[in-house]
Design an enzyme around this catalytic site. Structure first.
Site, PDB file in Angstrom:
ATOM      1  N   ASP A  67     -17.101  36.061 -31.543  1.00 29.68           N
ATOM      2  CA  ASP A  67     -18.435  36.639 -31.700  1.00 29.68           C
ATOM      3  C   ASP A  67     -18.428  37.889 -32.572  1.00 29.68           C
ATOM      4  OD1 ASP A  67     -17.018  38.059 -29.788  1.00 29.68           O
ATOM      5  OD2 ASP A  67     -18.293  37.460 -28.127  1.00 29.68           O
ATOM      6  N   HIS A 138     -20.770  36.601 -18.388  1.00 34.58           N
ATOM      7  CA  HIS A 138     -20.888  36.007 -19.726  1.00 34.58           C
ATOM      8  C   HIS A 138     -19.535  35.591 -20.274  1.00 34.58           C
ATOM      9  CE1 HIS A 138     -20.786  40.142 -22.025  1.00 34.58           C
ATOM     10  NE2 HIS A 138     -19.588  39.658 -21.960  1.00 34.58           N
TER      11      HIS A 138
HETATM   12  C1  F6R Z   1     -15.645  39.606 -26.795  1.00 28.69           C
HETATM   13  C2  F6R Z   1     -16.332  38.737 -25.851  1.00 28.69           C
HETATM   14  C3  F6R Z   1     -16.840  39.240 -24.539  1.00 28.69           C
HETATM   15  C4  F6R Z   1     -15.849  40.105 -23.793  1.00 28.69           C
HETATM   16  C5  F6R Z   1     -16.451  40.584 -22.474  1.00 28.69           C
HETATM   17  C6  F6R Z   1     -15.503  41.504 -21.735  1.00 28.69           C
HETATM   18  O1  F6R Z   1     -15.228  38.893 -27.948  1.00 28.69           O
HETATM   19  O2  F6R Z   1     -16.475  37.610 -26.146  1.00 28.69           O
HETATM   20  O3  F6R Z   1     -17.192  38.149 -23.745  1.00 28.69           O
HETATM   21  O4  F6R Z   1     -14.688  39.354 -23.547  1.00 28.69           O
HETATM   22  O5  F6R Z   1     -17.646  41.243 -22.719  1.00 28.69           O
HETATM   23  O6  F6R Z   1     -15.362  42.680 -22.463  1.00 28.69           O
HETATM   24  P1  F6R Z   1     -14.270  43.773 -22.057  1.00 28.69           P
HETATM   25  O7  F6R Z   1     -12.936  43.121 -22.333  1.00 28.69           O
HETATM   26  O8  F6R Z   1     -14.505  44.930 -22.983  1.00 28.69           O
HETATM   27  O9  F6R Z   1     -14.470  44.063 -20.629  1.00 28.69           O
END
Ligand code: F6R
Length: 257
Positions: A67, A138
């Protein structure tokens, strides 16, 4: 689904990097699906170490990221283009031409999303997809309510996600409102899924994704449909799970003897 609970972030990162490195060694032309955010940073650090100290070779590897924010210049400190180069690509021998990250600045974003899907198809799809999970469940930026069959497209970020990600920006206002993300359907076509989670703020989302019903309200729960999933987390992220899990992959070569 293989669920592995580790003691801390370092252990999660080392195990995840070892799994990805195994794929890179077995299939030097593999297509790696990559994620951004805080979670995979340690895994990328370990892959960089393996490249430097153990000759892990990325020269023929192809990458596709999940993304990107809409409207952030590619060289913005918080763009996912910048994140990937700063944390991984600049430190390994991946060919720039083999790197694919959704374009959040395309003149025609819809067309760019369709092109991204086509390019992914032309490369035969993702072999191993690294994933994090949002505190709201998500997967990539497929927010609650996203179709479980969705493809790469523009999405609106929820306030929860913008709040969560505001830790990387100076103010909440600076966090983009829109993104381009692979769909849940796109992700589900990957050969293998590798989902990482650490910290207590992921505990509810992990419990819902791993043990809850499969529902678009928790897009990460779609991983239960996939035939080859490894979820690696620390004790804090695992704290709301109720079934019995292990601290190692459940079958190691030595187990045959
Ligand atoms: C990022 C993505 C998101 C993150 C999620 C967790 O490419 O696809 O789904 O994996 O928001 O983010 P963190 O790792 O910062 O807690």
């Amino acid at each position: 689904m293989e669920v592995i609970i580790k003691e801390d972030y370092e252990e999660i990162s080392r195990l995840a990097a070892g799994i990805i490195a195994g794929m890179v060694r077995r299939s030097p032309r593999a297509v790696l699906g990559l994620a951004t955010g805080g979670t995979p940073v340690g895994c990328y650090r370990e892959l960089v170490r393996m490249h430097r100290e153990e000759d892990l070779d990325f020269s023929q590897i192809v990458t596709f990221n999940l993304d990107e924010y809409v409207g952030l210049p590619e060289d913005h400190e918080q763009s996912y283009h910048r994140f990937m180069w700063d944390n991984l690509f600049s430190h390994i021998n991946v060919a720039a031409a083999n790197v694919h990250i959704p374009d959040g600045n395309a003149g025609d974003l819809h067309e760019a999303c369709n092109d991204y899907e086509m390019e992914l198809d032309e490369h035969g799809g993702v072999d191993i997809q690294l994933l994090g999970i949002g505190s709201n469940g998500h997967l990539a930026f497929n927010e609650p309510g996203s179709s479980l069959g969705s493809r790469t497209r523009i999405k609106t970020l929820t306030e929860r996600t913008r709040q969560d990600n505001s830790r990387f920006f100076s103010t909440l206002d600076e966090v983009p409102k829109y993104c381009v993300t692979m769909g849940v359907g796109t992700i589900m076509e990957s050969g293998k899924l590798l989902l990482l989670a650490n910290g207590g703020n992921k505990a509810e989302a992990i419990a819902a994704a791993v043990e809850g019903p499969i529902t678009a309200s928790v897009p990460a729960s779609a991983i239960q449909f996939h035939p080859d999933v490894t979820v690696i987390m620390d004790r804090a992220a695992a704290s709301k799970l109720t079934r019995e899990y292990h601290s190692q992959p459940h079958f190691l070569e030595g187990d045959k003897e």
